[in-house]
Scaffold this motif. Sequence first.
Motif, PDB file in Angstrom:
ATOM      1  N   GLU A 146      20.578-113.415 -41.769  1.00  0.00           N
ATOM      2  CA  GLU A 146      19.675-112.384 -41.713  1.00  0.00           C
ATOM      3  C   GLU A 146      19.954-111.131 -42.483  1.00  0.00           C
ATOM      4  OE1 GLU A 146      18.353-110.836 -37.664  1.00  0.00           O
ATOM      5  OE2 GLU A 146      18.885-112.989 -36.683  1.00  0.00           O
ATOM      6  N   GLY A 147      20.734-111.287 -43.498  1.00  0.00           N
ATOM      7  CA  GLY A 147      21.158-110.372 -44.660  1.00  0.00           C
ATOM      8  C   GLY A 147      21.837-109.257 -43.923  1.00  0.00           C
ATOM      9  N   GLN A 148      22.639-109.552 -43.137  1.00  0.00           N
ATOM     10  CA  GLN A 148      23.622-108.497 -42.489  1.00  0.00           C
ATOM     11  C   GLN A 148      24.899-108.259 -42.990  1.00  0.00           C
ATOM     12  OE1 GLN A 148      24.549-109.014 -38.550  1.00  0.00           O
ATOM     13  NE2 GLN A 148      25.146-106.859 -38.053  1.00  0.00           N
ATOM     14  N   PHE A 149      25.186-107.167 -43.546  1.00  0.00           N
ATOM     15  CA  PHE A 149      26.312-106.770 -44.194  1.00  0.00           C
ATOM     16  C   PHE A 149      27.638-106.621 -43.112  1.00  0.00           C
ATOM     17  CE2 PHE A 149      23.964-106.029 -47.560  1.00  0.00           C
ATOM     18  CZ  PHE A 149      24.901-105.989 -48.918  1.00  0.00           C
ATOM     19  N   PHE A 150      28.747-107.373 -43.692  1.00  0.00           N
ATOM     20  CA  PHE A 150      30.146-107.250 -42.842  1.00  0.00           C
ATOM     21  C   PHE A 150      31.276-106.737 -43.674  1.00  0.00           C
ATOM     22  CE2 PHE A 150      27.478-110.450 -40.678  1.00  0.00           C
ATOM     23  CZ  PHE A 150      27.528-109.973 -39.383  1.00  0.00           C
ATOM     24  N   PHE A 151      31.961-105.918 -43.310  1.00  0.00           N
ATOM     25  CA  PHE A 151      33.295-105.431 -43.968  1.00  0.00           C
ATOM     26  C   PHE A 151      34.195-106.280 -43.129  1.00  0.00           C
ATOM     27  CE2 PHE A 151      30.229-102.585 -45.699  1.00  0.00           C
ATOM     28  CZ  PHE A 151      30.672-102.385 -46.748  1.00  0.00           C
ATOM     29  N   SER A 152      35.584-106.489 -43.746  1.00  0.00           N
ATOM     30  CA  SER A 152      36.804-106.957 -43.043  1.00  0.00           C
ATOM     31  C   SER A 152      37.835-106.483 -43.900  1.00  0.00           C
ATOM     32  CB  SER A 152      36.799-108.541 -42.613  1.00  0.00           C
ATOM     33  OG  SER A 152      36.807-109.329 -43.785  1.00  0.00           O
ATOM     34  N   ILE A 153      39.049-106.390 -43.216  1.00  0.00           N
ATOM     35  CA  ILE A 153      40.215-106.409 -43.961  1.00  0.00           C
ATOM     36  C   ILE A 153      41.415-106.941 -43.092  1.00  0.00           C
ATOM     37  CG2 ILE A 153      40.526-104.170 -42.932  1.00  0.00           C
ATOM     38  CD1 ILE A 153      41.958-103.189 -45.451  1.00  0.00           C
ATOM     39  N   THR A 154      42.372-107.587 -43.783  1.00  0.00           N
ATOM     40  CA  THR A 154      43.456-108.222 -43.280  1.00  0.00           C
ATOM     41  C   THR A 154      44.824-107.508 -43.840  1.00  0.00           C
ATOM     42  OG1 THR A 154      42.186-110.431 -42.924  1.00  0.00           O
ATOM     43  CG2 THR A 154      44.729-110.465 -42.772  1.00  0.00           C
ATOM     44  N   THR A 155      45.685-107.137 -42.950  1.00  0.00           N
ATOM     45  CA  THR A 155      46.912-106.472 -43.513  1.00  0.00           C
ATOM     46  C   THR A 155      48.119-107.582 -43.805  1.00  0.00           C
ATOM     47  OG1 THR A 155      48.237-106.550 -41.538  1.00  0.00           O
ATOM     48  CG2 THR A 155      46.565-104.853 -41.811  1.00  0.00           C
ATOM     49  N   PRO A 156      48.665-107.115 -44.646  1.00  0.00           N
ATOM     50  CA  PRO A 156      49.941-108.081 -44.929  1.00  0.00           C
ATOM     51  C   PRO A 156      50.750-108.132 -43.479  1.00  0.00           C
ATOM     52  CG  PRO A 156      49.902-106.525 -46.579  1.00  0.00           C
ATOM     53  CD  PRO A 156      49.130-106.060 -45.520  1.00  0.00           C
ATOM     54  N   CYS A 157      51.867-108.820 -43.640  1.00  0.00           N
ATOM     55  CA  CYS A 157      52.819-109.121 -42.450  1.00  0.00           C
ATOM     56  C   CYS A 157      53.947-107.988 -42.164  1.00  0.00           C
ATOM     57  CB  CYS A 157      53.394-110.768 -42.426  1.00  0.00           C
ATOM     58  SG  CYS A 157      52.586-111.855 -42.343  1.00  0.00           S
ATOM     59  N   PHE A 158      53.803-107.342 -41.082  1.00  0.00           N
ATOM     60  CA  PHE A 158      54.647-106.304 -40.904  1.00  0.00           C
ATOM     61  C   PHE A 158      55.356-106.412 -39.473  1.00  0.00           C
ATOM     62  CE2 PHE A 158      51.557-104.227 -43.702  1.00  0.00           C
ATOM     63  CZ  PHE A 158      52.496-103.524 -44.804  1.00  0.00           C
ATOM     64  N   THR A 159      56.350-105.436 -38.977  1.00  0.00           N
ATOM     65  CA  THR A 159      57.106-105.943 -37.969  1.00  0.00           C
ATOM     66  C   THR A 159      56.343-105.871 -36.722  1.00  0.00           C
ATOM     67  OG1 THR A 159      59.152-104.703 -38.906  1.00  0.00           O
ATOM     68  CG2 THR A 159      58.923-104.861 -36.599  1.00  0.00           C
ATOM     69  N   GLU A 160      56.395-106.631 -35.723  1.00  0.00           N
ATOM     70  CA  GLU A 160      55.365-106.872 -34.618  1.00  0.00           C
ATOM     71  C   GLU A 160      55.494-105.738 -33.900  1.00  0.00           C
ATOM     72  OE1 GLU A 160      56.499-110.548 -32.537  1.00  0.00           O
ATOM     73  OE2 GLU A 160      55.143-111.635 -33.845  1.00  0.00           O
ATOM     74  N   SER A 161      54.464-105.306 -33.215  1.00  0.00           N
ATOM     75  CA  SER A 161      54.380-104.093 -32.417  1.00  0.00           C
ATOM     76  C   SER A 161      52.900-104.484 -31.713  1.00  0.00           C
ATOM     77  CB  SER A 161      54.378-102.849 -33.138  1.00  0.00           C
ATOM     78  OG  SER A 161      53.314-102.534 -34.142  1.00  0.00           O
ATOM     79  N   ALA A 162      52.669-103.453 -30.685  1.00  0.00           N
ATOM     80  CA  ALA A 162      51.445-103.300 -30.059  1.00  0.00           C
ATOM     81  C   ALA A 162      50.146-102.743 -31.038  1.00  0.00           C
ATOM     82  CB  ALA A 162      51.507-102.705 -28.762  1.00  0.00           C
ATOM     83  N   VAL A 163      49.191-103.219 -31.055  1.00  0.00           N
ATOM     84  CA  VAL A 163      47.980-102.841 -31.640  1.00  0.00           C
ATOM     85  C   VAL A 163      46.743-102.208 -31.065  1.00  0.00           C
ATOM     86  CG1 VAL A 163      46.402-103.600 -33.605  1.00  0.00           C
ATOM     87  CG2 VAL A 163      48.595-104.589 -33.625  1.00  0.00           C
ATOM     88  N   PRO A 164      46.688-100.988 -31.188  1.00  0.00           N
ATOM     89  CA  PRO A 164      45.551-100.304 -30.580  1.00  0.00           C
ATOM     90  C   PRO A 164      44.303-100.626 -31.011  1.00  0.00           C
ATOM     91  CG  PRO A 164      46.522 -98.689 -32.026  1.00  0.00           C
ATOM     92  CD  PRO A 164      47.440-100.028 -32.267  1.00  0.00           C
ATOM     93  N   ASP A 165      43.340-100.411 -30.497  1.00  0.00           N
ATOM     94  CA  ASP A 165      41.789-100.481 -30.883  1.00  0.00           C
ATOM     95  C   ASP A 165      41.540 -99.478 -31.978  1.00  0.00           C
ATOM     96  OD1 ASP A 165      41.459-102.573 -29.263  1.00  0.00           O
ATOM     97  OD2 ASP A 165      40.515-101.148 -27.474  1.00  0.00           O
ATOM     98  N   PRO A 166      40.617 -99.566 -32.884  1.00  0.00           N
ATOM     99  CA  PRO A 166      40.425 -98.514 -33.896  1.00  0.00           C
ATOM    100  C   PRO A 166      40.277 -97.222 -33.133  1.00  0.00           C
ATOM    101  CG  PRO A 166      39.352-100.508 -34.493  1.00  0.00           C
ATOM    102  CD  PRO A 166      39.696-100.470 -32.689  1.00  0.00           C
ATOM    103  N   ALA A 167      40.622 -96.114 -33.703  1.00  0.00           N
ATOM    104  CA  ALA A 167      40.615 -94.756 -33.209  1.00  0.00           C
ATOM    105  C   ALA A 167      39.194 -94.077 -33.695  1.00  0.00           C
ATOM    106  CB  ALA A 167      41.669 -93.745 -33.502  1.00  0.00           C
ATOM    107  N   VAL A 168      38.570 -94.682 -34.687  1.00  0.00           N
ATOM    108  CA  VAL A 168      37.456 -93.957 -35.242  1.00  0.00           C
ATOM    109  C   VAL A 168      36.307 -94.382 -34.456  1.00  0.00           C
ATOM    110  CG1 VAL A 168      35.865 -93.677 -37.442  1.00  0.00           C
ATOM    111  CG2 VAL A 168      38.597 -93.924 -37.564  1.00  0.00           C
TER     112      VAL A 168
END
Length: 204
Positions: A146-168
């Motif tokens: 339906e013509g919807q825009f999406f943005f995505s980003i994938t990080t490189p590999c870093f030391t494993e840790s807990a990942v919080p939800d986005p703060a913004v």
Amino acid sequence: MTSLRLVPIAIILTLATGCSATSGIGHPEGNTSDMDMRRAAEEADAIMQRTLSGVKPELRWNHGPSNDKSCVNGNNDSSGTGSVKRRIAIMTVVSKERRGNLLGVVERDWNARGYRITSVRASSEVPAIYAATPEDFRMRVAVGGEGQFFFSITTPCFTESAVPDPAVEPNTPQRAGDYPPRPDVHDEFWSSNAPLPTSSSSAS
């Protein structure tokens, strides 16, 4: 590589190219020596917000699903590292006549920030632009159903840790139902079906 050039950019599409490479969230770009997955996710969020800040008029958006996964070594064993993927769904209705303009704005913003355009999908229905930061955070802006825009980003590999939800906090309420909720915010500029005048030029 040939950049996606669809239609001229209107004066109203000003870019925040004078912004600093740092943000109120995340780390300064180029400093990844002490990152773990949590800090990488924060930097990914900061990159996404810098991208959105370069689009005028402002887009309405909401967070998509956030995923993290373990990285493996050459023997397919856990390496003790992991990567994070963040997504943003645009809730502004972007007309077919304005999709090329929005893609052009994002591409110019990424180029101005020193990001490398790695690939362009020059489709008339589902175009996309792929890019990478110098630290190899991999980004994509794509047009979906339906013509919807999406943005995505994938990080490189870093030391494993807990990942919080986005703060913004997103600038539009979370919709109920399955992902993705379809765009429902009309904008005088982005939702217009009128083509931009060919005499329009980009802002300096």
